[in-house]
Design a protein around this motif. Structure first.
Motif, short mmCIF file in Angstrom:
data_model
loop_
_atom_site.label_atom_id
_atom_site.label_comp_id
_atom_site.label_asym_id
_atom_site.label_seq_id
_atom_site.Cartn_x
_atom_site.Cartn_y
_atom_site.Cartn_z
N ALA A 236 3.47 5.80 -5.93
CA ALA A 236 4.05 5.47 -7.23
C ALA A 236 3.35 4.28 -7.89
N PRO A 237 2.06 4.39 -8.18
CA PRO A 237 1.35 3.24 -8.77
C PRO A 237 1.88 2.82 -10.13
N ASN B 79 -7.00 10.16 -4.18
CA ASN B 79 -5.84 10.39 -3.31
C ASN B 79 -4.57 9.83 -3.94
N ALA B 80 -4.69 8.62 -4.52
CA ALA B 80 -3.52 8.01 -5.15
C ALA B 80 -3.06 8.84 -6.34
N ALA B 81 -4.04 9.34 -7.11
CA ALA B 81 -3.68 10.15 -8.27
C ALA B 81 -3.00 11.44 -7.84
N ALA B 82 -3.50 12.04 -6.75
CA ALA B 82 -2.89 13.27 -6.26
C ALA B 82 -1.47 13.02 -5.77
N ASN B 83 -1.29 11.91 -5.05
CA ASN B 83 0.04 11.59 -4.54
C ASN B 83 1.02 11.31 -5.67
N VAL C 213 -3.29 -8.69 -8.86
CA VAL C 213 -3.76 -7.96 -7.68
C VAL C 213 -3.45 -6.47 -7.84
N LEU C 214 -2.23 -6.17 -8.28
CA LEU C 214 -1.84 -4.78 -8.50
C LEU C 214 -2.68 -4.16 -9.62
N PRO D 199 0.82 -1.23 0.00
CA PRO D 199 0.00 0.00 0.00
C PRO D 199 0.84 1.27 0.00
N GLU D 200 1.99 1.23 0.68
CA GLU D 200 2.85 2.42 0.73
C GLU D 200 3.30 2.83 -0.67
#
Length: 362
Positions: A138-139, A329-333, A171-172, A132-133
């Motif tokens: 960095a997806p 949130n992930a997109a913003a990060n 999964v990813l 998750p981190e």
């Protein structure tokens, strides 16, 4: 009464100070423990890992190994082990280091000389790219490392490892679907392609089934179909082909039926059929054959009825669930990591953008 309050306040303040000191001491003790594997690396390699520069890490491994494949594998294993310890304090550096370690074991000479360490690198990298981190910051980097790991596992030719890494990659793919649907489809396709091997399906049927059911959940979503209709078409054909193998099907017949339903719904969607006109007929033919398969019915007596329901569009489908808030949130990060990308759609490396399957579903 005033004296009592002063005494009580003083006692509370003392407790807070003591707790603060204890917390600081605990953090100070934890930090060396977290970085113990990092500190054990040779100085040049340690500096490269901490910098989070994949090319620098690769260069350090190449220099220190001196062309010795065994030494390269040993260094790669040390790097990915250190990367896992960095997850909680620097996930960006962790995923870059994991990617460099995977790159180091891609060479055939390394895999042949050190198969055990190659397997260790791949399985540890898989734990990192689904962490998750890493997903928060960095997806797309995670997707790139996952694609490299799947490719390396495939050339390593150890079916159990290939199935395991591919299952983690799917999964990813499900987790990044909302943030990067095109990348999710490509990654799911890479994983499905890796388990098309008969050796993988026979050795690890349950994990093979997990790969295709996850891929089918990706394919049936509107996000995936809009972003990569050709990739979804290829996925749909491959999913029904693999899950129709009796060895895979009998691992969990109802999961197999669910994958077939999702693949059929994806293949017959207007978005996909308007791009790949023959895919619906291909999937329908494969499912019709599966409906009449005595081997599949031996594992599941309801198989003919359930396949008929799928082909009659009476079988419900289940796509990958998405969480808009988490995705945003992930997109913003990840915005800073993609600052140099001028396209609205997140991109992946040129290796990752290669065709999923060797031939078109048409």
């Amino acid at each position: 009464m005033t004296g009592f309050r002063q005494c009580a306040f003083g006692a509370v303040a003392t407790v807070m100070v003591v707790c603060g000191l204890l917390g600081t001491t605990a953090q100070a003790q934890q930090q060396p423990a977290v970085q113990s594997r990092v500190n054990a690396l040779p100085p040049a390699l340690r500096a490269a890992v901490l910098s989070g520069n994949m090319q620098g890490i690769q260069a350090a491994i190449n220099s220190l190994s001196g062309g010795n494949p065994q030494q390269a594998a040993t260094l790669a294993a040390s790097v990915v082990s250190a990367a896992e310890q960095l997850l909680t304090i620097n996930p960006q550096a962790a995923i870059q280091a994991a990617g460099a370690a995977v790159e180091a074991v891609q060479a055939t000479s390394v895999q042949t000389t050190a198969p055990g360490q190659t397997a260790t690198v791949l399985t540890t990298a898989a734990r990192i790219f689904i962490a998750p981190e890493v997903l928060r910051v960095a997806p797309l980097d995670a997707a790139n490392v996952a694609a490299r790991a799947v490719a390396t596992a495939t050339t390593n030719n150890v079916p159990a490892i290939t199935a395991n890494i591919s299952a983690q990659a799917v999964v990813l793919a499900e987790r990044i679907l909302t943030v990067a649907p095109s990348a999710a489809v490509q990654l799911a396709g890479s994983a499905v392609q890796a388990v098309q091997s008969q050796a993988v399906q026979t050795t690890a049927p349950a994990q093979t089934l997990a790969v295709v059911t996850g891929a089918a959940r990706v394919a049936v979503t509107t996000a995936a179909q809009n972003a990569a209709p050709q990739g979804v078409a290829a996925l749909s054909v491959a999913v029904v082909q693999i899950v129709s193998n009796p060895v895979v099907y009998q691992a969990a017949p109802q999961a197999a039926i669910g994958a077939m339903a999702n693949a059929y719904a994806a293949a017959t969607s207007q978005t996909v059929t308007s791009t790949v006109t023959t895919v619906a007929a291909q999937v329908t033919t494969i499912l019709s054959q599966a409906q009449n398969s005595a081997a599949l019915s031996a594992s599941n007596s309801a198989n003919p009825r359930q396949l008929n329901a799928i082909l009659s569009r009476a079988m419900p489908t289940t796509g990958t669930e998405t969480n808009t808030t988490a995705a945003n949130n992930a997109a913003a990060n990840n915005a800073n990591a993609n600052a140099n990308n001028n396209n609205n759609q997140p991109s992946v490396s040129s290796t990752f953008q290669s065709n999923i399957f060797s031939s078109s579903p048409s």
